[in-house]
Every structure is written in structure tokens, then in C-alpha cells.
Design an enzyme around this catalytic site. Structure first.
Site, PDB file in Angstrom:
ATOM      1  N   SER A 149       0.857  -1.189   0.000  1.00  0.00           N
ATOM      2  CA  SER A 149       0.000   0.000   0.000  1.00  0.00           C
ATOM      3  C   SER A 149       0.895   1.241   0.000  1.00  0.00           C
ATOM      4  O   SER A 149       2.069   1.173   0.399  1.00  0.00           O
ATOM      5  CB  SER A 149      -0.844  -0.018   1.273  1.00  0.00           C
ATOM      6  OG  SER A 149      -1.449   1.237   1.499  1.00  0.00           O
ATOM      7  N   TYR A 172      -1.312  -1.015  10.670  1.00  0.00           N
ATOM      8  CA  TYR A 172      -1.547  -1.215   9.225  1.00  0.00           C
ATOM      9  C   TYR A 172      -0.303  -0.785   8.442  1.00  0.00           C
ATOM     10  O   TYR A 172       0.202  -1.530   7.601  1.00  0.00           O
ATOM     11  CB  TYR A 172      -2.783  -0.431   8.759  1.00  0.00           C
ATOM     12  CG  TYR A 172      -3.130  -0.717   7.317  1.00  0.00           C
ATOM     13  CD1 TYR A 172      -3.640  -1.953   6.950  1.00  0.00           C
ATOM     14  CD2 TYR A 172      -2.906   0.232   6.319  1.00  0.00           C
ATOM     15  CE1 TYR A 172      -3.944  -2.241   5.620  1.00  0.00           C
ATOM     16  CE2 TYR A 172      -3.205  -0.050   4.989  1.00  0.00           C
ATOM     17  CZ  TYR A 172      -3.720  -1.282   4.642  1.00  0.00           C
ATOM     18  OH  TYR A 172      -4.009  -1.559   3.320  1.00  0.00           O
TER      19      TYR A 172
HETATM   20  N1  LIG Z   1      -8.819  -0.958   0.177  1.00  0.00           N
HETATM   21  C1  LIG Z   1      -7.771  -0.165   0.179  1.00  0.00           C
HETATM   22  O1  LIG Z   1      -7.899   1.086   0.262  1.00  0.00           O
HETATM   23  C2  LIG Z   1      -6.391  -0.738   0.061  1.00  0.00           C
HETATM   24  C3  LIG Z   1      -5.341   0.147  -0.261  1.00  0.00           C
HETATM   25  C4  LIG Z   1      -4.046  -0.351  -0.370  1.00  0.00           C
HETATM   26  C5  LIG Z   1      -3.804  -1.698  -0.186  1.00  0.00           C
HETATM   27  N2  LIG Z   1      -4.833  -2.534   0.138  1.00  0.00           N
HETATM   28  C6  LIG Z   1      -4.510  -3.943   0.368  1.00  0.00           C
HETATM   29  O2  LIG Z   1      -5.187  -4.751  -0.592  1.00  0.00           O
HETATM   30  C7  LIG Z   1      -5.486  -6.028  -0.009  1.00  0.00           C
HETATM   31  C8  LIG Z   1      -6.969  -6.312  -0.215  1.00  0.00           C
HETATM   32  O3  LIG Z   1      -7.731  -5.311   0.456  1.00  0.00           O
HETATM   33  P1  LIG Z   1      -9.273  -5.049   0.130  1.00  0.00           P
HETATM   34  O4  LIG Z   1      -9.510  -3.607   0.306  1.00  0.00           O
HETATM   35  O5  LIG Z   1      -9.630  -5.723  -1.132  1.00  0.00           O
HETATM   36  O6  LIG Z   1      -9.952  -5.809   1.376  1.00  0.00           O
HETATM   37  P2  LIG Z   1     -11.385  -6.492   1.550  1.00  0.00           P
HETATM   38  O7  LIG Z   1     -12.339  -6.052   0.498  1.00  0.00           O
HETATM   39  O8  LIG Z   1     -11.744  -6.308   2.985  1.00  0.00           O
HETATM   40  O9  LIG Z   1     -11.071  -8.052   1.269  1.00  0.00           O
HETATM   41  C9  LIG Z   1     -10.229  -8.768   2.124  1.00  0.00           C
HETATM   42  C10 LIG Z   1     -10.182 -10.205   1.629  1.00  0.00           C
HETATM   43  O10 LIG Z   1      -9.237 -10.914   2.437  1.00  0.00           O
HETATM   44  C11 LIG Z   1      -9.859 -12.113   2.901  1.00  0.00           C
HETATM   45  N3  LIG Z   1      -9.264 -12.499   4.167  1.00  0.00           N
HETATM   46  C12 LIG Z   1      -9.207 -11.801   5.329  1.00  0.00           C
HETATM   47  N4  LIG Z   1      -8.632 -12.531   6.288  1.00  0.00           N
HETATM   48  C13 LIG Z   1      -8.300 -13.721   5.720  1.00  0.00           C
HETATM   49  C14 LIG Z   1      -7.685 -14.896   6.195  1.00  0.00           C
HETATM   50  N5  LIG Z   1      -7.279 -15.018   7.475  1.00  0.00           N
HETATM   51  N6  LIG Z   1      -7.500 -15.922   5.336  1.00  0.00           N
HETATM   52  C15 LIG Z   1      -7.911 -15.834   4.044  1.00  0.00           C
HETATM   53  N7  LIG Z   1      -8.487 -14.747   3.544  1.00  0.00           N
HETATM   54  C16 LIG Z   1      -8.691 -13.711   4.369  1.00  0.00           C
HETATM   55  C17 LIG Z   1     -11.356 -11.743   3.014  1.00  0.00           C
HETATM   56  O11 LIG Z   1     -12.220 -12.868   3.004  1.00  0.00           O
HETATM   57  P3  LIG Z   1     -12.670 -13.651   4.360  1.00  0.00           P
HETATM   58  O12 LIG Z   1     -12.920 -12.591   5.398  1.00  0.00           O
HETATM   59  O13 LIG Z   1     -13.876 -14.425   3.964  1.00  0.00           O
HETATM   60  O14 LIG Z   1     -11.533 -14.537   4.715  1.00  0.00           O
HETATM   61  C18 LIG Z   1     -11.506 -10.936   1.743  1.00  0.00           C
HETATM   62  O15 LIG Z   1     -11.660 -11.800   0.636  1.00  0.00           O
HETATM   63  C19 LIG Z   1      -5.064  -5.946   1.449  1.00  0.00           C
HETATM   64  O16 LIG Z   1      -3.786  -6.526   1.580  1.00  0.00           O
HETATM   65  C20 LIG Z   1      -4.980  -4.445   1.726  1.00  0.00           C
HETATM   66  O17 LIG Z   1      -4.062  -4.143   2.750  1.00  0.00           O
HETATM   67  C21 LIG Z   1      -6.124  -2.084   0.254  1.00  0.00           C
END
Ligand SMILES: NC(=O)c1ccc[n+]([C@@H]2O[C@H](COP(=O)([O-])OP(=O)(O)OC[C@H]3O[C@@H](n4cnc5c(N)ncnc54)[C@H](OP(=O)(O)O)[C@@H]3O)[C@@H](O)[C@H]2O)c1
Length: 273
Positions: A158, A171
Site C-alpha cells: 500500500s 496497518y
Molecule cells: N482498500 C484499500 O484502500 C487498500 C489500499 C491499499 C492496499 N490494500 C490492500 O489490498 C489487499 C486487499 O484489500 P481489500 O480492500 O480488497 O480488502 P477487503 O475487500 O476487505 O477483502 C479482504 C479479503 O481478504 C480475505 N481475508 C481476510 N482474512 C483472511 C484470512 N485469514 N484468510 C484468508 N483470507 C482472508 C477476506 O475474506 P474472508 O474474510 O472471507 O476470509 C476478503 O476476501 C489488502 O492486503 C490491503 O491491505 C487495500
């Protein structure tokens, strides 16, 4: 940075026969947000996509979308923090496909951890998923890729993984880990056929950021981000930091002395906070 051009032994997704020898992707965090958007893009480009997350129902819904987009989904529920369960999921995938060409570590958690009210359980949970889970995914898949001397590792960090932000210590810390770990992998694998791509987005409109109280700026759409990730992967880039303007501002802040940085950033209310 562009990596050494290697001849991949997997069929190029754009030329793979629709029902023929499809390239295989493994994606964690596949049921939601960025992970799901990446599954859709990979599916659209002809991949067989092994989708990992904990919740089976959400995974199955996402898999239906991948199928509708032209991909071949494979639902493999697993908790990435549990190494045995993750390894069993990989064994299931390999038993069916024989290989993994692209592995995307996108499972992650994000929430505020302000210093005034630190909760060790909540801190640990983020380390478990963002660090241990990330390492499990990559560490389990990598030996297979190294043995075949081909493959692509995509890791989600990120723009929060460059310098600390108020209220977001854990984070930011886990995202620094993701970014720096990917940097080292890039160097270690430079003379192999295994490529790496570290993805550093700013704010993305996903369930992770949906409840944020503070105003987010330059918010990315997950589907557009996923298309950029796919293009960066095909172009052999090792880093994708977007949106461009925010990424430049982030890099501009890196050499700033703490006093100046704190003045600009320290008192701001940040998303998650
Ligand atoms: N959204 C942002 O603004 C942003 C910005 C920069 C980087 N990121 C990064 O991008 C990545 C995805 O983020 P997102 O925004 O797409 O999040 P999200 O929509 O909340 O999705 C998170 C995903 O991770 C899975 N997950 C969580 N805990 C898990 C576990 N213990 N085992 C297996 N799967 C698990 C969840 O499914 P289950 O809960 O069913 O397991 C879900 O599919 C993350 O690494 C985040 O740090 C996000």
C-alpha cells in the site's frame, strides 16, 4: 523497475485457447475488493483462478462472477494464517492443475490502531493476516515456481507502506513489511524465471475502507486498479504505485525530516482512524 525478460512456460493468457491449456492463478482475499477484482480480470484473460478466502458463500458468489467473465474458477476456502490449511489448499489446487503460474497475496485486514487505545488482540490479528498470511502464501507457492523456473508473485502492499500515518501504526507497519519483503524477493529472484510485482495503491473503494470516517482522497476503483495490476504484470514491472499523483506525494514525503512530516501529516485525521 522492469525485470529481466523471461520466456514463460505457461501459455500467454491472451493467446491461450478458451478451453485449452489455461494458465493458472492462485488469489488470496479472492471473495472481496481488490482480490476479487483481480480474479475477474485474470478470468477475463483466460485464467483458471483458484480463489482463497475463509468465507465459502462469498467465495462462491465471486466464483460465479469469474465464470460469467469467461474464467474457470476453483473455490478453495482456507485461512491464510493457518499454514497447514493453506498448504492443504495449495495441494488441492496442484492436484487439479499441476502448477500455479501466478500467485496473488491479497488477503488483508485494515483498521485503526490508535496509540491511546492499543488492543493487543486487534494488533495481533492484523499481523497474522497481513504478515504471516502473506508470507505463508508466497512461501508455499515459491518453491514450485523456482523448481519450474517460471511464475509470477504479486504482493499487495500500500502507499501506507512507505511512512507512518497517525492512528494507523499497525496497518502501516504490516504494509512496510509487505513492500520491503517484495523488494528483497525481486532481488533474490532476479536471475530466475520467477517475476515479482509489488502493488502499492492509495485508497481503494472496497469493503475494507467502506466504514472510514475520514475523507479519503483520490479513491481508486478496484476494477480499474485490477486492470492496471494485470497490465503491470504483463509488462514485467516490479512495482505499481498508484494513483500516480498520490504516489509521487508519498515519495516526496520520504526524505522529509520528522518535524516537517509531522506538520503536514501528523495532525490529520486518517481513514481507518
Ligand atoms: N482498500 C484499500 O484502500 C487498500 C489500499 C491499499 C492496499 N490494500 C490492500 O489490498 C489487499 C486487499 O484489500 P481489500 O480492500 O480488497 O480488502 P477487503 O475487500 O476487505 O477483502 C479482504 C479479503 O481478504 C480475505 N481475508 C481476510 N482474512 C483472511 C484470512 N485469514 N484468510 C484468508 N483470507 C482472508 C477476506 O475474506 P474472508 O474474510 O472471507 O476470509 C476478503 O476476501 C489488502 O492486503 C490491503 O491491505 C487495500
Amino acid at each position: 523497475m522492469t525485470q529481466r525478460k523471461v520466456k514463460t512456460s505457461y501459455p500467454h493468457p491472451d493467446t491461450a485457447a478458451p478451453s485449452g491449456d489455461r494458465p493458472v492463478a492462485l488469489v488470496t482475499g479472492a471473495s472481496s475488493g481488490i482480490g476479487k477484482a483481480l480474479c475477474l480480470v485474470l478470468g477475463r484473460h483466460g485464467y483458471e483462478v483458484a480463489m482463497i478466502a475463509r468465507g465459502q458463500a462469498a467465495l462462491e458468489n465471486a466464483a460465479e462472477e469469474v465464470e460469467a467473465a469467461g474464467g474457470v474458477p476453483m473455490v478453495v476456502p482456507a485461512d491464510v494464517t493457518n499454514r497447514n490449511a493453506h498448504e492443504a489448499a495449495l495441494d488441492t489446487i496442484l492436484a487439479r492443475t499441476g502448477r500455479v503460474d501466478v500467485a496473488v497475496a491479497a488477503a488483508g485486514l485494515g483498521y485503526a490502531t490508535p496509540a491511546e487505545s492499543l488492543d493487543l488482540e486487534r494488533l495481533q490479528r492484523m499481523i497474522d493476516v497481513n504478515v504471516t498470511g502473506f508470507v505463508n502464501t508466497i512461501g508455499l507457492v515459491l518453491p514450485h515456481m523456482v523448481e519450474r523456473d517460471t511464475g509470477h508473485i504479486v504482493g499487495l502492499s500500500s502507499l501506507s507502506g512507505y511512512r507512518g500515518l497517525p492512528g494507523n501504526g499497525m496497518y502501516c507497519g504490516t504494509k512496510v513489511f509487505n513492500r520491503v519483503f517484495m523488494q528483497s524477493l525481486r532481488m533474490d529472484l532476479a536471475n530466475t524465471g520467477v517475476k515479482t510485482l509489488c502493488v502499492c495503491p492509495g485508497w481503494v473503494a472496497t469493503p475494507m475502507t467502506r466504514g472510514n470516517k475520514a475523507k479519503m482522497q483520490f479513491v481508486l476503483d478496484p476494477d480499474k486498479l485490477a486492470t492496471k495490476v494485470y497490465k503491470a504484470m504483463v509488462a514485467g514491472k516490479s512495482l505499481l504505485a498508484v494513483p500516480h499523483g498520490l504516489a509521487e506525494m508519498t515519495r516526496f514525503g520520504l526524505p522529509m525530516p520528522d518535524t516537517l512530516y509531522d506538520l503536514f501529516v501528523g495532525r490529520r485525521r486518517m481513514p481507518f482512524a
